[in-house]
Structures are given as structure tokens and as C-alpha cells.
Write an enzyme that holds these catalytic residues in place. Structure first.
Site, PDB file in Angstrom:
ATOM      1  N   ASP A   1       0.888  -1.086   0.043  1.00  0.00           N
ATOM      2  CA  ASP A   1      -0.214  -0.122   0.190  1.00  0.00           C
ATOM      3  C   ASP A   1       0.911   1.318  -0.037  1.00  0.00           C
ATOM      4  O   ASP A   1       0.708   2.165  -0.900  1.00  0.00           O
ATOM      5  CB  ASP A   1      -1.034   0.087   1.151  1.00  0.00           C
ATOM      6  CG  ASP A   1      -0.281  -0.062   2.610  1.00  0.00           C
ATOM      7  OD1 ASP A   1       1.004  -0.601   2.530  1.00  0.00           O
ATOM      8  OD2 ASP A   1      -0.707   0.547   3.467  1.00  0.00           O
TER       9      ASP A   1
ATOM     10  N   GLU B   1       2.644   1.230   6.548  1.00  0.00           N
ATOM     11  CA  GLU B   1       2.448  -0.150   6.925  1.00  0.00           C
ATOM     12  C   GLU B   1       3.233  -1.294   6.014  1.00  0.00           C
ATOM     13  O   GLU B   1       3.448  -2.320   6.373  1.00  0.00           O
ATOM     14  CB  GLU B   1       0.865  -0.336   6.408  1.00  0.00           C
ATOM     15  CG  GLU B   1      -0.042   0.632   7.177  1.00  0.00           C
ATOM     16  CD  GLU B   1      -1.355   0.415   7.079  1.00  0.00           C
ATOM     17  OE1 GLU B   1      -1.848  -0.671   6.540  1.00  0.00           O
ATOM     18  OE2 GLU B   1      -2.026   1.245   7.306  1.00  0.00           O
TER      19      GLU B   1
ATOM     20  N   ASP C   1      -5.529  -2.789  -2.885  1.00  0.00           N
ATOM     21  CA  ASP C   1      -4.728  -1.695  -3.571  1.00  0.00           C
ATOM     22  C   ASP C   1      -4.269  -2.490  -4.657  1.00  0.00           C
ATOM     23  O   ASP C   1      -4.052  -1.876  -5.919  1.00  0.00           O
ATOM     24  CB  ASP C   1      -3.610  -1.619  -2.644  1.00  0.00           C
ATOM     25  CG  ASP C   1      -4.133  -0.906  -1.175  1.00  0.00           C
ATOM     26  OD1 ASP C   1      -4.813  -1.434  -0.600  1.00  0.00           O
ATOM     27  OD2 ASP C   1      -3.514   0.256  -0.865  1.00  0.00           O
TER      28      ASP C   1
ATOM     29  N   TRP D   1     -11.643  -5.892  -1.342  1.00  0.00           N
ATOM     30  CA  TRP D   1     -10.246  -6.402  -0.909  1.00  0.00           C
ATOM     31  C   TRP D   1     -10.071  -7.825  -1.348  1.00  0.00           C
ATOM     32  O   TRP D   1      -9.220  -8.398  -2.018  1.00  0.00           O
ATOM     33  CB  TRP D   1      -9.990  -5.862   0.777  1.00  0.00           C
ATOM     34  CG  TRP D   1      -9.664  -4.687   0.491  1.00  0.00           C
ATOM     35  CD1 TRP D   1      -8.353  -4.202   0.766  1.00  0.00           C
ATOM     36  CD2 TRP D   1     -10.260  -3.363   0.645  1.00  0.00           C
ATOM     37  NE1 TRP D   1      -7.921  -2.745   0.940  1.00  0.00           N
ATOM     38  CE2 TRP D   1      -9.442  -2.325   0.800  1.00  0.00           C
ATOM     39  CE3 TRP D   1     -11.539  -3.067   0.478  1.00  0.00           C
ATOM     40  CZ2 TRP D   1      -9.701  -0.944   0.699  1.00  0.00           C
ATOM     41  CZ3 TRP D   1     -12.018  -1.841   0.376  1.00  0.00           C
ATOM     42  CH2 TRP D   1     -11.092  -0.752   0.519  1.00  0.00           C
TER      43      TRP D   1
ATOM     44  N   GLU E   1      -2.250   9.067  -0.684  1.00  0.00           N
ATOM     45  CA  GLU E   1      -3.227   7.996  -0.160  1.00  0.00           C
ATOM     46  C   GLU E   1      -4.706   8.976  -0.102  1.00  0.00           C
ATOM     47  O   GLU E   1      -5.726   8.542  -0.490  1.00  0.00           O
ATOM     48  CB  GLU E   1      -2.971   7.535   1.329  1.00  0.00           C
ATOM     49  CG  GLU E   1      -3.986   6.841   1.762  1.00  0.00           C
ATOM     50  CD  GLU E   1      -3.502   6.225   3.233  1.00  0.00           C
ATOM     51  OE1 GLU E   1      -2.415   6.810   3.812  1.00  0.00           O
ATOM     52  OE2 GLU E   1      -4.056   5.139   3.668  1.00  0.00           O
TER      53      GLU E   1
ATOM     54  N   HIS F   1       1.107   6.002  -2.339  1.00  0.00           N
ATOM     55  CA  HIS F   1       0.123   5.158  -2.141  1.00  0.00           C
ATOM     56  C   HIS F   1      -0.428   5.098  -3.731  1.00  0.00           C
ATOM     57  O   HIS F   1      -1.174   5.966  -4.188  1.00  0.00           O
ATOM     58  CB  HIS F   1      -1.167   5.705  -1.326  1.00  0.00           C
ATOM     59  CG  HIS F   1      -1.415   4.707  -0.236  1.00  0.00           C
ATOM     60  ND1 HIS F   1      -0.753   4.694   0.901  1.00  0.00           N
ATOM     61  CD2 HIS F   1      -2.579   3.889  -0.001  1.00  0.00           C
ATOM     62  CE1 HIS F   1      -1.301   3.794   1.788  1.00  0.00           C
ATOM     63  NE2 HIS F   1      -2.403   3.489   1.201  1.00  0.00           N
TER      64      HIS F   1
HETATM   65  C1  BGC Z   1      -4.284   0.928   3.895  1.00  0.00           C
HETATM   66  C2  BGC Z   1      -4.707   0.872   2.381  1.00  0.00           C
HETATM   67  C3  BGC Z   1      -5.537  -0.337   2.593  1.00  0.00           C
HETATM   68  C4  BGC Z   1      -6.720   0.270   3.543  1.00  0.00           C
HETATM   69  C5  BGC Z   1      -7.800  -0.860   3.999  1.00  0.00           C
HETATM   70  C6  BGC Z   1      -4.918   1.240   4.734  1.00  0.00           C
HETATM   71  O1  BGC Z   1      -4.557   1.402   6.039  1.00  0.00           O
HETATM   72  O2  BGC Z   1      -2.824   1.874   3.817  1.00  0.00           O
HETATM   73  O3  BGC Z   1      -4.136   1.270   1.388  1.00  0.00           O
HETATM   74  O4  BGC Z   1      -6.237  -0.914   1.479  1.00  0.00           O
HETATM   75  O5  BGC Z   1      -6.054   0.457   4.784  1.00  0.00           O
HETATM   76  O6  BGC Z   1      -8.965   0.082   4.003  1.00  0.00           O
END
Ligand code: BGC
Length: 764
Positions: A328, A333, A340, A395, A634, A656
Site C-alpha cells: 500500500d 504499513e 490496493d 479487498w 493516499e 500510495h
Molecule cells: C491501507 C490501505 C488499505 C486500507 C484498507 C489502509 O490503512 O493503507 O491502502 O487498502 O487500509 O482500508
């Protein structure tokens, strides 16, 4: 540090080394580093899959005694809660063929020794601590005194069944970047600005006098005092007193020493250097770009430099997030978030060869998948326990969408066959969740239940559209991400989840036919038709509006083909209305943004698509570029107009890639290279440029499995000219603006029509 020896009696004809580890290893033979792969053995679902690298080491061996040695650190296992308690360990085997036909094997075992070395700590998130005074220059010499080395502990429970060979290219040091500035905003600190947000590390050649300790903190932004800030990415580490993206090096004062932390990796554009007595010169610091060594396969350029800069930022965002797994972000993270990758993979597959990279990732996804078919949020899963119920729509659907996209890009049927069980398990899981009674207090939890209810997915936890502009302020929570997350447990995401249930079932039906499961394909098609009918009954209002009445819903309904043909135009009109109501701004988040411009263009609103593409007020892609983004953010709000973290609105990570999926619009619509889903791997494709937005030229190139595809167009007065290259063994439907489509076979063509901008009546 580990070391052992191999005593070779005769001359070596051929020798191969096989190595793996728990942690990160670098291997050395007689003091020479073996190979150039970084962060090996890489991140996989270790209980099921541990990659073993193999190297041709014929040239590194000598007759007589050879020293085999390795540096080992915690790496991937030290970082992840799931593996935090795993012991670091090394496993290596050297196979030597002699000229006399002999085959001898040497390997790690009880005759090996270990000792502490200069690396005091290495963690992919926190950083690396090194004391160069503890470097043993002779550690690979044959005759050293092993007095302060201890015999290794050998593991007795090694599970060899999980050893596997890599199918993706290795991570390597790909490129070096010179800083654009080195400044000293305060006496005790210097700021190195690479001018580009990258993933990797720095190499520093001036370390100061012996005993001097430097602290290097890596981040993506400067605060209003021109100092580095990591508040938006450190996820509370600073408050907890933990290091974050922070390397420390203590100098040995040795001529020629440099610092390059190869057992960690960071996402950064700026480095704050504390503790240096000298003013660093730009030549003494280099940014080292580190990621999976993917082959570049796609390029784009046009007459509007703002779009070229956006495209560059998107490519850099992918490079920043392609370090062994698709992540991501490379900071907060560094996780293989499923949503993603399903959003970005079509874009990535145009720009780079991601076949092996995705195959490896999918194997981890499947290895971690629960028996009931639920998919973890991230692959490989790094969590010890899920922090929310698993199985979010959009997801988990990566289990189906990613194999489909890989198949589209490369035509690899075997991958589809290998992933079949995983894909089907996910779809069956979602079907079961749909059949469950709706959760209360969702809107749809009402009595009596409608007959289509079993095909509406209105149970379970979903992230939803996620990160629409102002998501937090619109949320019923108290405006921060944690309280927003809490609201997700009761939020009604049934329209979105049912749309994904339809999408994944339909793709599974398509892929069933690819792997000779036609009967199953028909059954999935039937099921998908029922889901579509249920979606229409539940979410299409009699007045033609959709539920919920948001841009994302209209985009998804068009992109997933959920609305009846006759209603498409009206649905697209409503989408345009909503865009106009938002003063020609997008209002989509993670899941729908990638499809926004394509559905507008397909519905005859190319002009609106270009207006959004070229919009430069927030929320927009160009606002990111104008405010100094060198990668995609992001949150739409990331940096403010002064280029500083936009804390009041939400900063998030500044690297992101998901919103960067807009690059597919540049490739497929602006330049016009479009895959055809019935002929995967570009065996037959479409070239259909969509001029607009004041552009006078655009071009894209893609190295498909059949060879190079090119589409280039330019306008000159009243002529629109296209130059097209169709590779051997393929054909393309070429559709130029206002001209009849024609099917062309391989070759290079220059075609010309009236410039659509000047044309009064259509025709060539
Ligand atoms: C991540 C995202 C991920 C999301 C889920 C985030 O903390 O950085 O890219 O898809 O959480 O909602």
C-alpha cells in the site's frame, strides 16, 4: 554473522549455491558477496512457502579451503507481528561438480560458527543500527582465530516441504539518485532532499571521526519549519518512543568506509542527518532506489507536461511499492494490501512485467486463505490476528480479480488453473455471506425479506468505497480514522458488496471456460445473473437514481455492467450531474476512482473525463502534482498549497499507488491501447485514441507478450494522424475519431482523418 568452510580437493567444473533464511541474509564466498539480490529470501507466507535462491558460484570457489559466510538479520520476520517470535536461521547448501564427475555437497550444519557483527539491529519498519567499529575485516579469511565465535545451534525441526523456488525477479538496487539540495535548517541537523520520493536507502560516504554516531531519519515531507516530519506516517511510533525509518551509524574513522543499510528499506524523499560535524556535500550522499527488478514494458507521453509529470509520479509510486510484494505504501504499513493491488494491477501490467511478481503474491494469498474461503487483508498476511473480521468486498475480491488481470495481460492459463481453488473458495464464501440473514441495523434489514435478499451481500465487515474526499468529516464517527473504522461495522455497504459479488462471480465464470470447466462456468453465469437482478431490484430506484446516490455507485454500476443497457445513458447523466454539483470534481475513493474516467468516456462524456483529469483544485490528481507530489497520495488532501502536510484534512501516506490507476486512462483512452478480454495477452486488441483536453499529441508504447505495440497521434491543423505498430501474430481494431473502425494485422501504419476538433461532419 555465520561462517563455515568447504574443503575442495579438485578443480571445480560447476558449482551452485542454494540459500534461504528466516530473516534477511547476504551470503559471501571467500569474502565476495554472492549475487546482487537484496532482502533475500523475500517475504512469503513462511509457514507454507519459504523461497530458496540459487546462484552459480563456480567462479568464486578455489581449490582447497573456501570460507562460506553470511550476514543474517531479522528483516521481514522481525517486523511482522505474525512472525515476531520466529528465530532467525540460515540454511545453505553448496553443490560442487568436479571435472572428474564427482558431486560433493557442503552446507550449514553443526560445524558452523556465529558471532555478533556491526549490525546491532535491523528492522524493515524501524531501521538499522550499525557500529562500524565492530566490522571484522578478516571475517572471511580462512585462518582467523574463532575464539570469540560460538558454535551454531542447529534446528531439528526444519520443514523442507515448504521450500520453493522464486517465480518473481529479485529485489535489487536499481538506480541511484543524487540529492537536489542538502541544507542545514538548524545547527544540529541537515536535510537531504532527493527531489523524488523513492523506496530504498541512502549511501553515505562521509561518516565523521571514529566514534561519531549519525542518526538518519527518513520521511516524505517537511514541516513549516523546514524540518523533516514523519508524524503522518509513523503511526504513533514517535509517541511510543520507538524509532521509525531511522538508521544509526557509528563511524570507525576508517578511510573508504561508507554506510549503506542493506537490511532495511524506507519510503522517503528527505533524510534528516543528525550528529554530523561537517556540512555534507551532495556527492557524499546518494539515494539508492531498491525494488523488485521488473522489466519495464509501458510508456506514455503527451503534449501536456502536467500529465507527463502525473504519469511519472504514478510510475514512481509503483516503483516505491514494488519491493518484493505489492504494498500500500512503503512507510506506515509496508503491507501487501489486497484491495490496493486489485485496483492497480491493470496499470502496473501495462507499465511493467508483473507476471511473476503477481504469481508469487497470489500463491501467498492462497496459502493464507482460510478454509471458509476468507482472504486476509494483506498477502502475505503479516498480522497475528485480524483486527477486523476478514472478508471485505473489494479487498478479498483480489483473489479473483488479480488472476483475471494477469491472464488478460499475459494470457497465462496455468496461473488461472493454479489459482482456481482459491478463486472459487472466495466466491463461495461471498455467496454464503449473501445468503446469511442481513445484519441489523442495516437499512436492508427489514421484514418481510424480499425474494432477492439471498443474493444481496449485506452481512460482514467492509471497508466500503474508502477514502473518498472528506470521508472522515462525512463519517458519523468523530472525524478520526479509528472512529471511522468503528462505524464500518454497522455501515450499509450492501450495494458495493453485492456489486463485487456479481463482478467476481462473472469473472470466475469467464475463467472457468479458460480452464475447461464450462459447466461450472454456466452455473456461475446463472448465479451472476441472479445477483445482477437482485442488485437492480434493490439499488435502482424507480426514478432512475441508484442507491446510494454517490459518484462511486454510478461508476461501479457502469464499470461492472450492473445496469440494463437502456438505463446506461441515464445513469451516466446522473454521474455527470453529481460531478457538476461538486463543481466538476470527483468524489470517489479507493475502489471506484480507477473506473471513473473510463466509464465517462465510454458513455460519451469524454469532455467531462478530460475536465476531471485536468482539474487542478483539490480533490484532483493535478492538485497532487502542483503541490509538489512526486508520487501519488493516499488521501486527496495530502499536502496543502504550500506543500506542507495537510494535517487538518488528512495527510496519510504520500506514496500510495491506488489512485494512480488513472494512468490506465492515459494508456487506454488518451493514447488508445486497449486489451480485448476475449484475446488475452494482446493477441487481438483495440487502438482507439480519445483526443480531448486541448492535447495536440499523445503516444503510448507497450511491450506485449507478442512484441511492441505503439499508438501515437497528433493533430496538425485539420488533420488527425495516427501512427500505429501492431506486432507479429496479432491484429487490432483501429478506431480513429469519426472514422469507420478497421481491423489491421501486424505492421506499421500511418493513418489520417479530419481533426475531430475542426471537423463539422464526420468522415475520413
Ligand atoms: C491501507 C490501505 C488499505 C486500507 C484498507 C489502509 O490503512 O493503507 O491502502 O487498502 O487500509 O482500508
Amino acid at each position: 554473522m555465520f561462517r563455515g568452510t568447504a574443503d575442495l580437493s579438485g578443480l571445480v567444473r560447476r558449482a551452485r549455491l542454494y540459500v534461504t533464511a528466516h530473516g534477511i541474509y547476504e551470503f559471501f564466498i571467500n569474502g565476495h558477496r554472492v549475487g546482487d539480490a537484496e532482502l533475500t529470501p523475500g517475504f512469503t507466507s513462511y509457514e507454507s512457502r519459504l523461497q530458496v535462491q540459487s546462484f552459480d558460484v563456480t567462479d568464486l570457489l578455489v581449490a582447497g579451503e573456501n570460507v562460506l559466510a553470511a550476514v543474517l538479520s531479522g528483516g521481514w520476520i522481525g517486523w511482522t507481528p505474525r512472525y515476531r517470535n520466529m528465530h532467525v536461521g540460515l540454511l545453505a547448501q553448496l553443490e560442487v561438480q568436479g571435472f572428474n564427475g564427482s558431486l560433493n555437497r557442503y552446507g550449514t550444519g553443526s560445524d558452523w560458527f556465529y558471532a555478533g557483527g556491526p549490525i546491532k539491529c535491523a528492522n524493515l519498519m524501524r531501521g538499522q543500527v550499525v557500529d562500524l567499529r565492530d566490522v571484522r575485516l578478516d571475517w572471511c579469511d580462512p585462518d582467523i582465530d574463532l575464539a570469540d565465535w560460538a558454535p551454531v545451534r542447529t534446528a531439528t525441526d526444519v520443514d523442507f516441504s515448504r521450500m520453493c523456488g522464486p517465480v518473481a525477479p529479485p529485489v535489487r538496487r536499481i538506480e541511484e539518485v543524487s540529492p537536489v539540495t542538502v541544507s542545514r535548517p538548524y545547527p544540529d541537523r541537515q536535510i537531504v532532499d532527493l527531489g523524488q520520493n523513492i523506496n530504498g536507502w541512502i549511501r553515505l560516504s562521509n561518516l565523521g571521526p571514529a566514534g561519531n554516531t549519525l542518526t538518519l531519519t527518513h520521511g516524505e515531507a517537511l514541516d513549516t519549519d523546514d524540518d523533516l516530519t514523519i508524524d503522518h506516517i509513523a503511526d504513533g511510533a514517535v509517541e511510543r518512543g520507538e524509532p521509525f525509518q531511522r538508521d544509526q551509524v557509528t563511524s570507525a574513522g576508517r578511510m573508504g568506509d561508507s554506510f549503506e543499510p542493506r537490511h532495511t528499506t524506507h519510503g522517503f524523499r528527505y533524510v534528516r542527518v543528525e550528529g554530523h560535524p561537517d556540512d555534507l556535500r551532495s556527492g557524499e550522499v546518494r539515494g539508492v532506489v531498491v525494488h523488485t527488478d521488473l522489466r519495464r514494458t509501458g510508456w506514455f507521453e503527451c503534449s501536456d507536461d502536467r500529465l507527463n509529470r502525473l504519469h511519472d509520479a504514478i510510475v514512481w509510486s509503483f516503483r516505491g511499492n514494488a519491493c518484493d510484494i505489492p504494498t500500500d505504501c512503503p512507510t506506515r504499513e509496508r503491507a501487501g494490501w489486497t484491495g490496493d493491488w486489485q485496483i492497480f494491477i491493470p496499470t502496473a501490467a501495462f507499465l511493467y512485467d508483473v507476471a511473476g511478481f503477481s504469481t508469487k503474491w497470489l500463491r501467498d494469498l492462497a496459502a493464507d486463505q482460510r478454509e471458509e474461503g476468507e482472504v486476509w487483508y494483506c498477502a502475505p498476511n503479516h498480522e497475528a490476528a485480524p483486527f477486523h473480521p476478514l472478508g471485505s468486498a473489494g479487498w478479498g475480491d483480489a483473489a479473483v480479480i488479480v488472476p483475471w488481470e494477469v491472464y488478460q495481460a499475459y494470457g497465462d492459463r496455468d496461473l488461472v488453473a493454479q489459482q482456481w481453488d482459491s478463486m472459487a473458495a472466495w466466491v463461495h464464501y461471498a455467496q454464503r455471506k449473501a445468503r446469511q440473514q442481513p445484519d441489523s441495523p442495516r437499512e436492508s434489514a427489514r421484514e418481510p425479506l424480499s425474494p432477492h435478499e439471498p443474493h444481496i451481500w449485506n452481512t460482514g465487515f467492509h471497508f466500503g468505497e474508502w477514502l473518498e474526499p472528506d470521508m472522515l468529516s462525512k463519517s458519523s464517527g468523530s472525524g478520526d480514522i479509528e472512529s471511522h473504522m468503528a462505524t464500518l461495522h454497522t455501515a450499509d455497504h450492501s450495494s458495493l458488496a453485492t456489486a463485487y459479488l456479481y463482478r467476481s462471480t462473472k469473472l470466475l465464470a469467464n475463467m472457468a471456460r479458460v480452464v475447461g470447466r464450462a459447466d461450472e462456468g454456466s452455473r456461475y453465469d446463472e448465479y451472476a445473473a441472479s445477483v445482477k437482478a437482485a442488485w437492480q431490484a434493490e439499488f435502482m430506484r424507480p426514478d432512475g437514481l441508484l442507491k446510494p446516490d454517490t459518484q462511486a455507485t454510478y461508476v461501479r454500476s457502469l464499470a461492472f455492467d450492473l445496469v440494463p443497457g437502456a438505463a446506461r445513458a441515464q445513469v451516466a447523466e446522473r454521474l455527470v450531474d453529481l460531478i457538476r454539483k461538486a463543481d466538476t470534481h470527483l468524489d470517489t475513493g479507493f475502489l471506484a476512482t480507477a473506473d471513473l474516467l473510463p466509464v465517462l468516456a465510454d458513455a460519451g462524456h469524454v469532455d467531462v473525463a478530460y475536465e476531471l483529469l485536468l482539474q487542478d483544485a483539490e480533490p484532483s490528481w493535478l492538485a497532487m502534482i502542483n503541490r509538489g507530489g512526486t508520487t501519488v497520495w493516499e488521501h486527496w488532501s495530502g499536502l496543502d498549497e504550500e506543500g506542507r502536510p495537510n494535517a487538518p484534512k488528512g495527510v496519510g501516506s504520500l506514496n500510495h499507488y491506488s489512485k494512480g490507476a488513472v494512468a490506465s486512462f492515459l494508456h487506454r483512452y488518451v493514447a488508445g491501447i486497449r486489451p480485448n478480454q476475449d484475446f488475452p495477452g494482446y493477441r487481438h486488441f483495440t487502438i482507439k485514441p480519445c483526443p480531448g483536453g486541448g492535447l495536440v499529441s499523445a503516444s503510448a508504447t507497450h511491450d506485449s507478450p507478442y512484441g511492441r505495440i505503439e499508438s501515437k497521434w497528433y493533430v496538425d491543423g485539420d488533420r488527425f494522424t495516427a501512427e500505429v505498430v501492431i506486432p507479429p501474430g496479432t491484429s487490432a481494431d483501429v478506431v480513429l475519431p469519426g472514422a469507420e473502425p478497421e481491423c489491421l494485422t501486424s505492421g506499421s501504419y500511418r493513418l489520417s482523418t479530419r481533426n475531430p476538433a475542426t471537423r463539422q461532419v464526420g468522415g475520413r
